[in-house]
Design a protein around this motif. Structure first.
Motif, PDB file in Angstrom:
ATOM      1  N   PRO A 460       0.825  -1.215   0.000  1.00  0.00           N
ATOM      2  CA  PRO A 460       0.000   0.000   0.000  1.00  0.00           C
ATOM      3  C   PRO A 460       0.856   1.261   0.000  1.00  0.00           C
ATOM      4  CG  PRO A 460       0.038  -0.985   2.177  1.00  0.00           C
ATOM      5  CD  PRO A 460       0.727  -1.957   1.265  1.00  0.00           C
ATOM      6  N   VAL A 461       0.311   2.324  -0.542  1.00  0.00           N
ATOM      7  CA  VAL A 461       1.004   3.609  -0.518  1.00  0.00           C
ATOM      8  C   VAL A 461       1.133   4.073   0.924  1.00  0.00           C
ATOM      9  CG1 VAL A 461       0.913   6.016  -1.257  1.00  0.00           C
ATOM     10  CG2 VAL A 461       0.140   4.200  -2.787  1.00  0.00           C
ATOM     11  N   ALA A 462       2.320   4.492   1.292  1.00  0.00           N
ATOM     12  CA  ALA A 462       2.557   4.903   2.678  1.00  0.00           C
ATOM     13  C   ALA A 462       3.662   5.935   2.707  1.00  0.00           C
ATOM     14  CB  ALA A 462       2.926   3.694   3.541  1.00  0.00           C
ATOM     15  N   ASP A 463       3.707   6.673   3.833  1.00  0.00           N
ATOM     16  CA  ASP A 463       4.796   7.638   3.997  1.00  0.00           C
ATOM     17  C   ASP A 463       6.144   6.926   3.919  1.00  0.00           C
ATOM     18  OD1 ASP A 463       3.057   9.741   4.272  1.00  0.00           O
ATOM     19  OD2 ASP A 463       2.929   9.547   6.450  1.00  0.00           O
ATOM     20  N   VAL A 464       6.262   5.792   4.615  1.00  0.00           N
ATOM     21  CA  VAL A 464       7.467   4.956   4.569  1.00  0.00           C
ATOM     22  C   VAL A 464       7.016   3.519   4.330  1.00  0.00           C
ATOM     23  CG1 VAL A 464       9.566   4.251   5.761  1.00  0.00           C
ATOM     24  CG2 VAL A 464       8.589   6.514   6.218  1.00  0.00           C
ATOM     25  N   PRO A 465       7.065   3.019   3.078  1.00  0.00           N
ATOM     26  CA  PRO A 465       6.611   1.654   2.796  1.00  0.00           C
ATOM     27  C   PRO A 465       7.379   0.614   3.616  1.00  0.00           C
ATOM     28  CG  PRO A 465       6.920   2.895   0.766  1.00  0.00           C
ATOM     29  CD  PRO A 465       7.488   3.737   1.866  1.00  0.00           C
ATOM     30  N   LYS A 466       6.662  -0.399   4.094  1.00  0.00           N
ATOM     31  CA  LYS A 466       7.295  -1.436   4.918  1.00  0.00           C
ATOM     32  C   LYS A 466       8.057  -2.450   4.073  1.00  0.00           C
ATOM     33  CE  LYS A 466       3.906  -1.112   8.665  1.00  0.00           C
ATOM     34  NZ  LYS A 466       2.898  -1.849   9.473  1.00  0.00           N
ATOM     35  N   LEU A 467       7.475  -2.882   2.958  1.00  0.00           N
ATOM     36  CA  LEU A 467       8.119  -3.813   2.034  1.00  0.00           C
ATOM     37  C   LEU A 467       8.469  -5.145   2.695  1.00  0.00           C
ATOM     38  CD1 LEU A 467      10.499  -1.315   0.168  1.00  0.00           C
ATOM     39  CD2 LEU A 467       8.212  -2.054  -0.507  1.00  0.00           C
ATOM     40  N   THR A 478      16.092  -3.185  -1.150  1.00  0.00           N
ATOM     41  CA  THR A 478      14.846  -2.862  -0.445  1.00  0.00           C
ATOM     42  C   THR A 478      14.834  -1.402  -0.019  1.00  0.00           C
ATOM     43  OG1 THR A 478      14.701  -5.135   0.364  1.00  0.00           O
ATOM     44  CG2 THR A 478      13.375  -3.485   1.502  1.00  0.00           C
ATOM     45  N   ARG A 479      15.959  -0.918   0.495  1.00  0.00           N
ATOM     46  CA  ARG A 479      16.048   0.492   0.908  1.00  0.00           C
ATOM     47  C   ARG A 479      15.881   1.425  -0.304  1.00  0.00           C
ATOM     48  NH1 ARG A 479      18.619   1.576   5.954  1.00  0.00           N
ATOM     49  NH2 ARG A 479      19.477   3.480   5.047  1.00  0.00           N
ATOM     50  N   ILE A 480      16.435   1.020  -1.441  1.00  0.00           N
ATOM     51  CA  ILE A 480      16.309   1.832  -2.658  1.00  0.00           C
ATOM     52  C   ILE A 480      14.850   1.891  -3.109  1.00  0.00           C
ATOM     53  CG2 ILE A 480      16.854   1.865  -5.127  1.00  0.00           C
ATOM     54  CD1 ILE A 480      19.652   0.801  -4.353  1.00  0.00           C
ATOM     55  N   ILE A 481      14.171   0.735  -3.098  1.00  0.00           N
ATOM     56  CA  ILE A 481      12.752   0.708  -3.486  1.00  0.00           C
ATOM     57  C   ILE A 481      11.935   1.574  -2.536  1.00  0.00           C
ATOM     58  CG2 ILE A 481      10.723  -0.781  -3.668  1.00  0.00           C
ATOM     59  CD1 ILE A 481      12.631  -3.024  -4.546  1.00  0.00           C
ATOM     60  N   ARG A 482      12.252   1.517  -1.259  1.00  0.00           N
ATOM     61  CA  ARG A 482      11.504   2.310  -0.273  1.00  0.00           C
ATOM     62  C   ARG A 482      11.638   3.805  -0.566  1.00  0.00           C
ATOM     63  NH1 ARG A 482      13.479   0.168   3.971  1.00  0.00           N
ATOM     64  NH2 ARG A 482      11.739  -1.275   4.350  1.00  0.00           N
ATOM     65  N   LYS A 483      12.863   4.239  -0.893  1.00  0.00           N
ATOM     66  CA  LYS A 483      13.048   5.665  -1.180  1.00  0.00           C
ATOM     67  C   LYS A 483      12.362   6.064  -2.483  1.00  0.00           C
ATOM     68  CE  LYS A 483      16.456   9.372  -1.277  1.00  0.00           C
ATOM     69  NZ  LYS A 483      17.854   9.773  -1.015  1.00  0.00           N
ATOM     70  N   ASP A 508      26.314  -2.029  -0.426  1.00  0.00           N
ATOM     71  CA  ASP A 508      26.622  -1.252   0.785  1.00  0.00           C
ATOM     72  C   ASP A 508      25.305  -0.691   1.306  1.00  0.00           C
ATOM     73  OD1 ASP A 508      27.768   0.213   2.796  1.00  0.00           O
ATOM     74  OD2 ASP A 508      28.740   1.682   1.473  1.00  0.00           O
ATOM     75  N   TYR A 509      24.475  -1.578   1.865  1.00  0.00           N
ATOM     76  CA  TYR A 509      23.079  -1.239   2.140  1.00  0.00           C
ATOM     77  C   TYR A 509      22.910  -0.088   3.120  1.00  0.00           C
ATOM     78  CZ  TYR A 509      23.624  -3.993   6.440  1.00  0.00           C
ATOM     79  OH  TYR A 509      24.040  -4.460   7.640  1.00  0.00           O
ATOM     80  N   GLY A 510      23.865   0.140   3.997  1.00  0.00           N
ATOM     81  CA  GLY A 510      23.710   1.217   4.967  1.00  0.00           C
ATOM     82  C   GLY A 510      23.865   2.601   4.371  1.00  0.00           C
ATOM     83  N   ALA A 511      24.412   2.668   3.145  1.00  0.00           N
ATOM     84  CA  ALA A 511      24.685   3.976   2.535  1.00  0.00           C
ATOM     85  C   ALA A 511      23.700   4.337   1.441  1.00  0.00           C
ATOM     86  CB  ALA A 511      26.107   3.987   1.967  1.00  0.00           C
ATOM     87  N   VAL A 512      22.705   3.491   1.200  1.00  0.00           N
ATOM     88  CA  VAL A 512      21.783   3.760   0.093  1.00  0.00           C
ATOM     89  C   VAL A 512      20.344   3.767   0.597  1.00  0.00           C
ATOM     90  CG1 VAL A 512      23.335   2.693  -1.588  1.00  0.00           C
ATOM     91  CG2 VAL A 512      21.561   1.304  -0.506  1.00  0.00           C
ATOM     92  N   GLY A 513      19.493   4.436  -0.173  1.00  0.00           N
ATOM     93  CA  GLY A 513      18.057   4.389   0.072  1.00  0.00           C
ATOM     94  C   GLY A 513      17.621   4.917   1.418  1.00  0.00           C
ATOM     95  N   GLY A 515      15.784   3.599   5.235  1.00  0.00           N
ATOM     96  CA  GLY A 515      15.413   2.489   6.101  1.00  0.00           C
ATOM     97  C   GLY A 515      13.941   2.532   6.458  1.00  0.00           C
ATOM     98  N   GLY A 516      13.518   1.560   7.247  1.00  0.00           N
ATOM     99  CA  GLY A 516      12.100   1.452   7.573  1.00  0.00           C
ATOM    100  C   GLY A 516      11.665   2.256   8.765  1.00  0.00           C
ATOM    101  N   GLY A 517      12.580   2.974   9.399  1.00  0.00           N
ATOM    102  CA  GLY A 517      12.212   3.747  10.578  1.00  0.00           C
ATOM    103  C   GLY A 517      11.414   4.985  10.227  1.00  0.00           C
ATOM    104  N   ALA A 518      10.448   5.309  11.076  1.00  0.00           N
ATOM    105  CA  ALA A 518       9.594   6.474  10.809  1.00  0.00           C
ATOM    106  C   ALA A 518      10.385   7.768  10.832  1.00  0.00           C
ATOM    107  CB  ALA A 518       8.455   6.527  11.833  1.00  0.00           C
ATOM    108  N   ALA A 519      11.474   7.797  11.605  1.00  0.00           N
ATOM    109  CA  ALA A 519      12.247   9.038  11.726  1.00  0.00           C
ATOM    110  C   ALA A 519      12.836   9.452  10.386  1.00  0.00           C
ATOM    111  CB  ALA A 519      13.363   8.859  12.753  1.00  0.00           C
ATOM    112  N   GLU A 520      13.154   8.459   9.531  1.00  0.00           N
ATOM    113  CA  GLU A 520      13.780   8.787   8.262  1.00  0.00           C
ATOM    114  C   GLU A 520      12.803   9.429   7.291  1.00  0.00           C
ATOM    115  OE1 GLU A 520      16.788   6.307   6.600  1.00  0.00           O
ATOM    116  OE2 GLU A 520      16.548   4.837   8.186  1.00  0.00           O
ATOM    117  N   ALA A 521      11.519   9.329   7.571  1.00  0.00           N
ATOM    118  CA  ALA A 521      10.525   9.939   6.677  1.00  0.00           C
ATOM    119  C   ALA A 521      10.547  11.453   6.761  1.00  0.00           C
ATOM    120  CB  ALA A 521       9.119   9.442   7.018  1.00  0.00           C
TER     121      ALA A 521
END
Length: 669
Positions: A460-467, A478-483, A508-513, A515-521
């Motif tokens: 579903p469309v969301a502020d921060v998709p869970k995926l 996954t982080r790239i798709i979320r962004k 290098d997943y920590g440097a791209v896209g 994450g799923g945390g609400a704070a990053e929105a």
């Protein structure tokens, strides 16, 4: 910029979002550079206002009064200017990609160097002043007419324009159905119906309601999504069938269209049918034909024609750009086109290959490069989905069906939205897009989701998709798709190059896209990016991509109306000059007569000095009186001077005042 005027405007916009029908009235206000993206300004009065360099992308300006408004270099991409009064407005250098100018009054408006192609100009009024102020060629005027514009007083234009834009030309059928001109009135009717709804509920308030109904995906216990409901009435956006629509041919097997013999119906799309056919040379091609008998033709036709025009624009003289479909031919009314046959089908079939992640990523990178190439040309796709991504012989992606669908109309009609619902950006489904690359980036994220999961995204469309469905896929992807698929366009990648950079480093997943945390929105850029257009809307290219020569307006032959006006001005100037000459001549004759009468009636007491003064006065008066003599047409000023000097010399030598003196008087003979 006037802060007080901007504050008043924001107050009106806030009220309209609440559902209050308030109208902004700020004629002459200084709003240059104002950030008014998606602003609800329906019916507003901004006549004479300064809006140079303002950001009005996606704004609603239906029936707005913009008489004499300065909109130089303003961003009007995706704006709705249906029925707007733009008489005398200055849109020089404005960005008009995807804007609706249906039924707008453009008489006397300046359109020179406006960039991007509007979605529709059906019913828009233009006149000779528009042409002259914008420096348009005759071919530009004819193009506007063929696209549905109404020319005010056609007799003012050159014979080539009058003949090309005659009623006879309008009635001629095209090689793929009726002429676009004959059904352009349906566009105007449909747009007017939409404006009627805006009188009942402001578009910004409707957007809030539809956001809750369409964007917030709710699911029942069975997992089926609840069908979105639109506040728009289908009766208003679906006019009845007209004779022109009913008369449209129903193409069948064996028919010849665009030099192609139709052989097999491949499928029924959202706007027409796709056929497989063979050219006279034996080449296999695909032919897409618009169905003008659909009830929603008035709203779907502009998008379809814009898409055909865009694909034509992306085809150079040497062939299509990398990753773009090649068009073999386009009908005169832009309702049909033939393109290369993709025998390997589309990306819909890719999950059957069970590709490893690296192969899927390589395909996705090639797809992103093709989209970036179109963006570099100032073109958004906005219709990205697997079935619109064809496959070449090496299974590389080929983009097709650029920007051919009116997504809001589709969303109001169908629960499935023709297969676009899982892939289209939410703002595009609501009709609040701003022609930003972020719309395509959203779709790219959904397509990467499809390639990895092997099925259509149901997230579903969301502020921060869970995926959650991608929990077994590489975390970086996954982080790239979320962004890519954040609800807010501001939170997504702002350009495809930025997306590609992250895809290249996805391990290098920590440097791209994101994450799923609400704070990053909460991380949002200042505003949504936009495409940098450099191609003028009118008069930019010749066939084959050759640049037109620089316009030397002084060297152009004046139009028929201007020639008449110039001739009239010349006649009036000649009449004024003749009247002036008569006045000067009459004054001179009066002075000459006065000088003689003075001597005649005062001859007994006249002095020598008086006689000499009258002598000079008679010569000067004679020179002035010579203005009664019509000069030669050639070098009139020179001849006028010579005649005046000659008359003065003759009168001075004749010394007429002496003739009126008795013998023996002072100064007499």
């Amino acid at each position: 910029m006037d802060p007080a005027a901007l504050q008043v405007l924001h107050h009106v916009l806030d009220a309209r979002r609440r559902g209050d029908v308030e109208i902004a009235s700020l004629p002459g206000a200084d709003l240059c550079g104002a950030q008014l993206m998606r602003a609800d300004l329906v019916g507003s009065d901004l006549s004479g206002a300064g809006l140079n360099h303002a950001n009005l992308a996606g704004a609603k300006l239906g029936r707005a009064k913009l008489v004499g408004t300065l909109l130089r270099s303003a961003d009007l991409a995706g704006a709705d200017l249906t029925g707007a009064d733009l008489r005398g407005a200055d849109l020089s250098g404005a960005r008009l990609e995807g804007a609706s100018l249906a039924d707008a009054d453009l008489r006397g408006a300046a359109l020179d160097e406006a960039v991007g192609e509007p979605a529709t100009i059906a019913g828009a009024k233009i006149d000779l002043n528009t042409s002259e102020r914008s420096g348009l060629y005759d071919a530009d005027v004819i193009k506007l007419w063929r696209d549905g514009a109404v020319i005010d007083d056609l007799t003012d234009f050159e014979p080539s324009v009058r003949n090309a834009c005659s009623q006879r030309s309008a009635d001629l059928a095209s090689d793929a159905g009726p002429s676009a001109r004959s059904i352009s009135t349906l566009e105007v009717e449909a747009r007017r119906h939409r404006l009627k709804e805006d009188d009942e509920l402001p578009p910004s308030a409707r957007l809030t309601i539809e956001s809750a109904q369409i964007l917030v995906a709710k699911r029942d216990d069975s997992g089926d999504s609840i069908a979105p409901m639109s506040t728009r009435s289908l009766k208003l956006v679906a006019p009845e069938l007209t004779p022109e629509m009913i008369a449209s041919p129903g193409w069948g097997k064996g028919d010849i269209v665009l030099g192609v013999t139709l052989e097999k119906l491949l499928g029924q799309g959202n706007a027409g049918r796709v056929w497989q056919g063979t050219t006279a040379a034996g080449d296999q091609v695909a032919v897409k034909l618009f169905d003008s008998r659909r009830a929603t033709v008035g709203l779907t036709l502009p998008s379809y024609r814009r898409g055909v025009s865009v694909m034509n624009r992306l085809t150079d003289a040497d062939g299509p750009l990398e990753g773009m479909v090649r068009l073999r031919g386009v009908s005169l009314n832009q309702l049909g086109f033939a393109m290369d046959w993709a025998q390997n089908g589309s990306a819909v079939d890719l999950p059957a290959l069970s590709w490893p992640v690296k192969s899927a990523v390589a395909f996705f990178e090639a797809l992103c490069r093709a989209v970036a190439c179109s963006h570099a040309r100032g073109v958004l796709h906005r219709c990205l989905k697997p079935s619109n991504i064809l496959l070449d012989d090496d299974l590389n992606p080929i983009l097709a069906d650029f920007d051919m669908v009116d997504l809001p109309t589709l969303a109001a009609q169908s629960r499935e939205m023709g297969g676009y619902e899982p892939y289209a950006a939410p703002e595009e489904l609501l009709g609040s897009g701003t022609q930003s690359p972020t719309a395509d980036i959203y779709s790219l994220g959904r397509i990467l989701h499809f390639l990895l999961a092997g099925q259509e995204p149901e997230e579903p469309v969301a502020d921060v998709p869970k995926l959650d469905v991608l929990k077994n896929q590489p975390a970086g992807l996954t982080r790239i798709i979320r962004k890519c698929t954040m609800r807010a366009a501001e939170a997504r990648y702002q350009g495809v190059d930025e997306l590609l950079a992250d895809v290249d480093s996805y391990e290098d997943y920590g440097a791209v896209g994101v994450g799923g945390g609400a704070a990053e929105a909460n991380y949002l850029p200042y505003r949504v990016s936009s495409l940098q257009h450099t191609t003028p809307w009118l008069g930019s290219k010749r066939s084959g991509g050759e640049e037109r020569p620089a316009r030397d307006r002084s060297a152009r032959r004046p139009s028929r109306r201007r020639r008449k006006r110039q001739e009239q001005e010349q006649r009036e100037a000649a009449a004024r000059s003749r009247q002036r000459d008569k006045t000067i001549g009459a004054v001179g004759a009066a002075l000459l007569l006065a000088s003689l009468l003075v001597v005649a009636f005062t001859s007994e007491r006249v002095t020598g000095g008086m006689v000499n003064l009258m002598h000079l006065l008679s010569a000067l008066a004679g020179a002035l009186a010579s203005f009664l003599i019509p000069p030669f047409q050639q070098r009139a000023a020179l001849w006028r001077v010579l005649i005046a000097l000659t008359v003065a010399a003759v009168l001075y030598a004749a010394n007429l005042p002496v003739l009126f003196l008795p013998p023996g008087s002072p100064g007499g003979g």
